[in-house]
Write a protein that holds these residues in place. Structure first.
Motif, PDB file in Angstrom:
ATOM      1  N   GLU A 163      18.600  64.431  62.685  1.00  0.00           N
ATOM      2  CA  GLU A 163      19.603  64.476  63.743  1.00  0.00           C
ATOM      3  C   GLU A 163      20.266  65.839  63.749  1.00  0.00           C
ATOM      4  O   GLU A 163      20.320  66.540  62.735  1.00  0.00           O
ATOM      5  N   ARG A 164      20.761  66.223  64.902  1.00  0.00           N
ATOM      6  CA  ARG A 164      21.441  67.501  65.048  1.00  0.00           C
ATOM      7  C   ARG A 164      22.853  67.416  64.477  1.00  0.00           C
ATOM      8  O   ARG A 164      23.417  66.332  64.290  1.00  0.00           O
ATOM      9  N   ASP A 165      23.439  68.575  64.222  1.00  0.00           N
ATOM     10  CA  ASP A 165      24.723  68.623  63.531  1.00  0.00           C
ATOM     11  C   ASP A 165      25.919  68.297  64.409  1.00  0.00           C
ATOM     12  O   ASP A 165      26.973  67.929  63.908  1.00  0.00           O
ATOM     13  N   ARG A 166      25.783  68.429  65.723  1.00  0.00           N
ATOM     14  CA  ARG A 166      26.944  68.230  66.591  1.00  0.00           C
ATOM     15  C   ARG A 166      26.508  67.604  67.922  1.00  0.00           C
ATOM     16  O   ARG A 166      25.365  67.791  68.354  1.00  0.00           O
ATOM     17  N   PRO A 167      27.401  66.879  68.577  1.00  0.00           N
ATOM     18  CA  PRO A 167      27.077  66.283  69.882  1.00  0.00           C
ATOM     19  C   PRO A 167      26.737  67.360  70.910  1.00  0.00           C
ATOM     20  O   PRO A 167      27.365  68.418  70.949  1.00  0.00           O
ATOM     21  N   GLY A 168      25.730  67.084  71.721  1.00  0.00           N
ATOM     22  CA  GLY A 168      25.343  67.995  72.779  1.00  0.00           C
ATOM     23  C   GLY A 168      24.337  69.043  72.374  1.00  0.00           C
ATOM     24  O   GLY A 168      23.774  69.737  73.237  1.00  0.00           O
ATOM     25  N   GLU A 169      24.070  69.169  71.082  1.00  0.00           N
ATOM     26  CA  GLU A 169      23.115  70.187  70.631  1.00  0.00           C
ATOM     27  C   GLU A 169      21.710  69.885  71.142  1.00  0.00           C
ATOM     28  O   GLU A 169      20.939  70.785  71.461  1.00  0.00           O
ATOM     29  N   LEU A 170      21.368  68.593  71.222  1.00  0.00           N
ATOM     30  CA  LEU A 170      20.062  68.194  71.740  1.00  0.00           C
ATOM     31  C   LEU A 170      20.189  66.836  72.418  1.00  0.00           C
ATOM     32  O   LEU A 170      20.743  65.901  71.846  1.00  0.00           O
ATOM     33  N   ILE A 171      19.663  66.746  73.640  1.00  0.00           N
ATOM     34  CA  ILE A 171      19.637  65.495  74.389  1.00  0.00           C
ATOM     35  C   ILE A 171      18.181  65.091  74.591  1.00  0.00           C
ATOM     36  O   ILE A 171      17.358  65.901  75.017  1.00  0.00           O
ATOM     37  N   HIS A 172      17.866  63.840  74.262  1.00  0.00           N
ATOM     38  CA  HIS A 172      16.524  63.302  74.479  1.00  0.00           C
ATOM     39  C   HIS A 172      16.490  62.599  75.838  1.00  0.00           C
ATOM     40  O   HIS A 172      17.375  61.797  76.148  1.00  0.00           O
ATOM     41  N   VAL A 173      15.458  62.881  76.639  1.00  0.00           N
ATOM     42  CA  VAL A 173      15.331  62.280  77.974  1.00  0.00           C
ATOM     43  C   VAL A 173      13.954  61.633  78.108  1.00  0.00           C
ATOM     44  O   VAL A 173      12.944  62.201  77.669  1.00  0.00           O
ATOM     45  N   ASP A 174      13.908  60.447  78.726  1.00  0.00           N
ATOM     46  CA  ASP A 174      12.637  59.758  78.946  1.00  0.00           C
ATOM     47  C   ASP A 174      12.799  58.779  80.099  1.00  0.00           C
ATOM     48  O   ASP A 174      13.922  58.489  80.537  1.00  0.00           O
ATOM     49  N   VAL A 175      11.668  58.261  80.590  1.00  0.00           N
ATOM     50  CA  VAL A 175      11.653  57.301  81.697  1.00  0.00           C
ATOM     51  C   VAL A 175      10.865  56.075  81.264  1.00  0.00           C
ATOM     52  O   VAL A 175       9.774  56.188  80.680  1.00  0.00           O
ATOM     53  N   LYS A 176      11.417  54.900  81.531  1.00  0.00           N
ATOM     54  CA  LYS A 176      10.743  53.624  81.245  1.00  0.00           C
ATOM     55  C   LYS A 176      10.433  52.921  82.560  1.00  0.00           C
ATOM     56  O   LYS A 176      11.323  52.723  83.385  1.00  0.00           O
ATOM     57  N   LYS A 177       9.192  52.524  82.732  1.00  0.00           N
ATOM     58  CA  LYS A 177       8.749  51.896  83.975  1.00  0.00           C
ATOM     59  C   LYS A 177       8.752  50.375  83.822  1.00  0.00           C
ATOM     60  O   LYS A 177       8.156  49.841  82.888  1.00  0.00           O
ATOM     61  N   LEU A 178       9.435  49.688  84.746  1.00  0.00           N
ATOM     62  CA  LEU A 178       9.541  48.231  84.699  1.00  0.00           C
ATOM     63  C   LEU A 178       9.148  47.632  86.051  1.00  0.00           C
ATOM     64  O   LEU A 178       9.567  48.135  87.097  1.00  0.00           O
TER      65      LEU A 178
END
Length: 317
Positions: A129-144
């Motif tokens: 995990e990164r050291d501070r909030p906002g340093e890295l954001i994970h983005v993905d899409v789930k199809k339903l």
């Protein structure tokens, strides 16, 4: 989601208590659903005491673990690992412990991989995990698949609830902060470049409103919209972030949001048999609020994600 070996899902338990509540004998209902009378009585008791919440799975973890290795012994294991870089097969005989026990201790303390340690000092230098909030954001899409009015097969049965041609799909776009696990999701009609770019802008605004004032990097898979989309690149520039792509065919690289997607399915999309697509869509906001503000997260010391945003960095390290 039910335990792996559970005979009944939450929906099956609901059917059980509904049939018993209608006046039918417990033994008959248990036989129909393929469970013992003791199991049927257990779910009926929980339902009467707690309502629908009582039909959910409970943790199998025991309240006490009297056979757990003493803390002093665990400290000795960790010290041998840090000081002498020994593995479980060598630490075990020194302390009179099975190698399997030593391995579990090292895993519990994040010392099971020598590659994660600084050789001279034995300090853990690799983190997931990164050291501070906002340093890295994970983005993905789930199809339903969309749910027809009246419900799909979970409500109406396999034959009556077969997918209707042309119903189409919902695309659940999600963003998860690497450090805090704070999550934001939207349901969209597609995953085109413009849609992904608009989602990123709104996700950044959500994080800003919750105390993450700057998004530095955004990690995505190798979908065309993220690799080549001009609108996506423009959205990154507008929020002041740089884009980062995962290794091809390695979804583990984007593991935070991949794991969130599983929670999304278990605790929202498949939580109950919805009777319409609108009903499932309306339930998303409630799930997100619970996830961010109330649901305990094991990686955060049992605290919800919002606590990681509001508290000093590294409190749960």
């Amino acid at each position: 989601m039910s335990h792996r070996n559970a005979r009944l899902t939450v929906h099956g338990r609901r059917l059980l208590v509904e049939r018993v509540h209608s006046g039918r004998p417990v033994a008959h209902v248990a036989a129909e659903l393929g469970v013992s009378r003791a199991t049927a009585h257990k779910w009926v008791r929980r339902w009467r005491a707690e309502g629908s919440a009582g039909l959910a799975d409970r943790s199998s973890r025991p309240l006490t673990t009297p056979q757990r290795t003493p803390a002093a012994t665990e400290r000795e294991v960790c010290e041998l690992r840090r000081a002498r870089k020994l593995g479980p097969a060598r630490i075990g005989p020194v302390l009179g412990l099975p190698a399997s026990t030593v391995h579990r201790i090292l895993t519990r303390h994040g010392l099971n991989r020598l590659a994660w340690l600084d050789r001279p000092t034995g300090t853990v230098i690799r983190r997931y995990e990164r050291d501070r909030p906002g340093e890295l954001i994970h983005v993905d899409v789930k199809k339903l698949g969309r749910i027809p009015d009246g419900g799909g097969h979970k409500v109406r049965g396999r034959d009556a609830g077969r997918p209707i041609r042309g119903m189409g799909f919902d695309y659940v776009h999600s963003a998860v902060d690497d450090h805090s696990r704070l999550a934001y999701s939207e349901i969209q009609a597609d995953e085109k470049v413009a849609t992904c770019a608009g989602f990123l802008t709104r996700a950044a605004a959500f994080f800003h409103a919750h105390g993450i004032t700057a998004v530095e990097r955004v990690l995505t898979d190798n979908a065309w919209a993220y690799r080549k989309g001009l609108a996506w690149k423009q959205a990154l520039a507008e929020i002041g972030a740089t884009g980062k792509l995962t290794r091809a065919y390695r979804p583990q690289t984007n593991g935070k949001v991949e794991r969130f997607n599983r929670t999304l399915l278990d605790e929202w999309a498949y939580l109950q048999p919805y009777t319409s697509n609108a009903e499932r869509t309306a339930a998303l906001d409630t799930f997100l609020h619970t996830y961010n503000y109330h649901r305990c997260h094991t990686a955060l010391g049992g605290q919800p994600p919002i606590s990681r945003v509001n508290n000093p960095v590294g409190q749960y390290s």
